[in-house]
Design a protein around this motif. Structure first.
Motif, PDB file in Angstrom:
ATOM      1  N   HIS A 276     -16.285  -5.806   3.854  1.00  0.00           N
ATOM      2  CA  HIS A 276     -16.863  -4.158   3.282  1.00  0.00           C
ATOM      3  C   HIS A 276     -16.802  -2.900   4.102  1.00  0.00           C
ATOM      4  CE1 HIS A 276     -19.963  -1.233   1.144  1.00  0.00           C
ATOM      5  NE2 HIS A 276     -19.896  -2.042   0.033  1.00  0.00           N
ATOM      6  N   GLU A 279     -13.043  -1.950   4.856  1.00  0.00           N
ATOM      7  CA  GLU A 279     -12.995  -0.839   3.174  1.00  0.00           C
ATOM      8  C   GLU A 279     -13.813   0.159   3.781  1.00  0.00           C
ATOM      9  OE1 GLU A 279     -12.786  -2.470  -1.845  1.00  0.00           O
ATOM     10  OE2 GLU A 279     -14.938  -2.518  -0.029  1.00  0.00           O
ATOM     11  N   SER A 283     -11.038   3.896   4.624  1.00  0.00           N
ATOM     12  CA  SER A 283     -10.929   4.350   3.417  1.00  0.00           C
ATOM     13  C   SER A 283     -11.290   6.558   3.590  1.00  0.00           C
ATOM     14  CB  SER A 283     -11.761   4.308   1.983  1.00  0.00           C
ATOM     15  OG  SER A 283     -11.994   2.714   1.190  1.00  0.00           O
ATOM     16  N   TYR A 335      -6.630  -5.657   0.170  1.00  0.00           N
ATOM     17  CA  TYR A 335      -6.895  -6.822  -0.320  1.00  0.00           C
ATOM     18  C   TYR A 335      -5.678  -7.419  -0.630  1.00  0.00           C
ATOM     19  CZ  TYR A 335     -10.202  -2.813  -1.727  1.00  0.00           C
ATOM     20  OH  TYR A 335     -10.670  -1.662  -2.446  1.00  0.00           O
ATOM     21  N   THR A 387      -2.442  -3.601  -6.660  1.00  0.00           N
ATOM     22  CA  THR A 387      -4.169  -3.591  -6.549  1.00  0.00           C
ATOM     23  C   THR A 387      -5.475  -3.759  -7.719  1.00  0.00           C
ATOM     24  OG1 THR A 387      -3.366  -1.547  -5.365  1.00  0.00           O
ATOM     25  CG2 THR A 387      -5.523  -1.701  -5.870  1.00  0.00           C
ATOM     26  N   VAL A 391      -7.828  -7.345  -7.192  1.00  0.00           N
ATOM     27  CA  VAL A 391      -9.342  -7.170  -6.933  1.00  0.00           C
ATOM     28  C   VAL A 391      -9.672  -8.285  -7.891  1.00  0.00           C
ATOM     29  CG1 VAL A 391     -11.615  -4.886  -7.538  1.00  0.00           C
ATOM     30  CG2 VAL A 391      -9.344  -4.712  -6.479  1.00  0.00           C
ATOM     31  N   LYS A 395     -12.259 -11.246  -6.677  1.00  0.00           N
ATOM     32  CA  LYS A 395     -14.207 -11.530  -6.951  1.00  0.00           C
ATOM     33  C   LYS A 395     -14.072 -12.780  -7.764  1.00  0.00           C
ATOM     34  CE  LYS A 395     -16.436  -9.818 -11.483  1.00  0.00           C
ATOM     35  NZ  LYS A 395     -16.545 -11.461 -12.051  1.00  0.00           N
ATOM     36  N   PHE A 406     -15.699  -1.908  -5.846  1.00  0.00           N
ATOM     37  CA  PHE A 406     -14.450  -1.589  -5.677  1.00  0.00           C
ATOM     38  C   PHE A 406     -13.751   0.167  -6.455  1.00  0.00           C
ATOM     39  CE2 PHE A 406     -10.605  -1.033  -8.250  1.00  0.00           C
ATOM     40  CZ  PHE A 406      -9.544  -0.570  -6.575  1.00  0.00           C
ATOM     41  N   ARG A 409     -15.957   2.583  -5.341  1.00  0.00           N
ATOM     42  CA  ARG A 409     -15.732   3.008  -4.116  1.00  0.00           C
ATOM     43  C   ARG A 409     -13.779   4.634  -4.327  1.00  0.00           C
ATOM     44  NH1 ARG A 409     -15.711   1.754   1.262  1.00  0.00           N
ATOM     45  NH2 ARG A 409     -16.990  -0.044   0.516  1.00  0.00           N
TER      46      ARG A 409
END
Length: 483
Positions: A276, A279, A283, A335, A387, A391, A395, A406, A409
């Motif tokens: 996290h 990420e 980002s 990912y 992508t 994701v 999960k 996700f 974000r």
């Protein structure tokens, strides 16, 4: 260095030769399809023996990988001969056959050296989180190649002489990796190769195909459908965006090995928290650099290609879509790295094949309808699909967190980029006419992007930013103590 040489090649030899060099490099890279994902599978297989300090197991895995890559190197020789004979006809160029065929052979020699000597050792260093060794060697060879090439071009040497010297310099890279790594890890040639450790290589084939098509199918389609001059246009924009991509990866990458270590030790909570945080930080970096690039790239290309009028290099829509495509690729990579770190190749290979096939088919179809723009749209569609696929898989099987994180974000990133563009559009910027004024504009735009991104992320992801800063400070303190 990447900015200097293409401009000098364009000026000295024109768009067609520049396009030929770019296309030949990409076509030679197609041999990497024969890797069938061995690099990623080897990294995953090395995480546990590296964590346990099992040098015998490490030697067994590296010996198996080295044997495989050397077989690829021998096949590569045949491929180079075929490409040398056929490139003139594939590209529909007016350049002489001997000109293109000899250029293919010269450029191909360094790739042969990479497979024969250095690739398996690069994989080992990446798995052991010692990428800096690879980077030091790359820095030295890139700078040396640039200096020598500039000197040769200033003396009026032809493209073949320039590329022959470049090949000689880049041959140093795999040879240095070979000797440095074998000494550091005490690789024992006598240990029997552990082919079982890389048995998942065919399961990694889909991932390798998807990655390769994302990076190379565009040039192939442009060369075959649109010609070498359009390949030169693509190469100029790709040069800029590849440079930005390298900077973004250097600042935010390197997570795969760390994730692999956490997964091997079954540290689920630590994995979730660190992913996290990475990420969030990545980002921020992606939004800052690619928003800045999107607002500046057309101005830069206009200055960079001034005086070269054999084709129009000013393509605003194409450049904007190209920026979006590369930023999405960077987002996907987080990912992707986590899936590879877990070694879940077989479980996710269907999505890889769908991404690769969809990208290839759409690129060909849209290239006839929309030219360069259509090719980039195809890549964007394929990247978005992959992508989302990652994701959903994470999960359910690895990260075990909600998809809403996700989505939240992505919305934040889009809002962030939109505000940066809006603020910059409200400022009456000038059209820069030289690198100095472009740099001034770039500094202002970059500062705005950084400030806006920090403000937004401090509102939504303050905890991750603070934790990331603490991690970075901890690394510097550790380095200071070691000195």
């Amino acid at each position: 260095c990447g900015f200097i040489l293409p401009r000098l090649l364009l000026t000295a030899f024109g768009s067609e030769v520049n396009g030929a060099v770019s296309s030949i490099t990409q076509f030679l890279g197609y041999i990497s399809l024969l890797e069938v994902g061995v690099g990623g599978v080897t990294r995953a297989a090395l995480y546990k023996p590296l964590a346990d300090g099992d040098n015998k197991k490490i030697s067994a895995i590296i010996n198996a990988t080295q044997g495989f890559f050397r077989k690829v190197a021998y096949i590569f020789i045949v491929y180079v001969v075929v490409l040398a004979c056929s490139f003139k006809y594939i590209s529909h160029t007016e350049l002489p056959w001997f000109f293109t065929s000899s250029l293919v052979i010269i450029i191909g020699v360094s790739t042969f050296g990479q497979y024969y000597y250095g690739l398996s050792y690069s994989v080992l260093l990446n798995a052991d989180q010692r990428t800096y060794i690879i980077n030091y060697i790359q820095i030295a060879t890139v700078v040396l190649n640039t200096v020598l090439s500039v000197v040769l071009l200033n003396f009026g040497c032809g493209i073949h002489i320039v590329k022959l010297v470049s090949t000689s310099v880049y041959l140093m890279r795999p040879i240095l990796l070979y000797y440095v790594t074998r000494k550091k890890y005490g690789i024992d040639n006598k240990v029997p190769a552990d082919t079982v450790a890389i048995k998942q290589r065919w399961n990694g084939f889909g991932h390798h195909i998807a990655f390769y098509i994302h990076n190379n199918v565009d040039v192939m389609v442009v060369t075959i459908v649109l010609g070498l001059k359009y390949s030169s246009v693509y190469a100029v924009y790709n040069m800029v965006l590849s440079g930005v991509l390298n900077v973004v990866n250097a600042l935010s990458g390197g997570g795969e090995s760390a994730f692999g270590d956490m997964i091997a030790k079954k540290e689920q909570k630590n994995l979730q928290d660190n992913f996290h945080m990475i990420e969030s930080i990545s980002s921020m970096i992606i939004v800052i650099f690619f928003s800045t690039t999107g607002l500046l790239i057309v101005d830069f290309v206009g200055i960079y290609t001034r005086g070269i009028d054999d084709i129009n290099y000013m393509m605003p829509l194409f450049s904007t879509l190209f920026v979006i495509s590369q930023s999405l690729h960077c987002i996907k990579q987080n990912y992707h790295n986590l899936v590879l770190a877990a070694g879940h190749y077989k479980e996710t290979q269907l999505g890889a094949f769908i991404e690769a096939g969809g990208n290839l088919v759409l690129s060909v179809l849209l290239s006839f309808l929309m030219g360069l723009t259509g090719i980039i749209i195809a890549t964007i569609v394929a990247t978005i699909y992959r992508t989302i696929d990652y994701v959903i898989y994470l999960k359910k099987h690895i990260l075990l967190r909600g998809i809403n994180i996700f989505i939240y974000r992505i919305i934040t990133n889009i809002l962030n980029a939109a505000i940066i563009v809006l603020v910059c559009e409200c400022i009456p910027f000038w059209v820069p006419t030289d690198y100095w004024w472009w740099a001034v504009k770039a500094f202002i735009v970059f500062a705005i992007a950084t400030i806006v991104t920090l403000m937004i992320n401090l509102i939504f992801y303050k905890k991750d930013i603070v934790r990331g800063c603490q991690k970075i400070c901890g690394v510097f303190k550790k380095m200071a103590k070691e000195k």
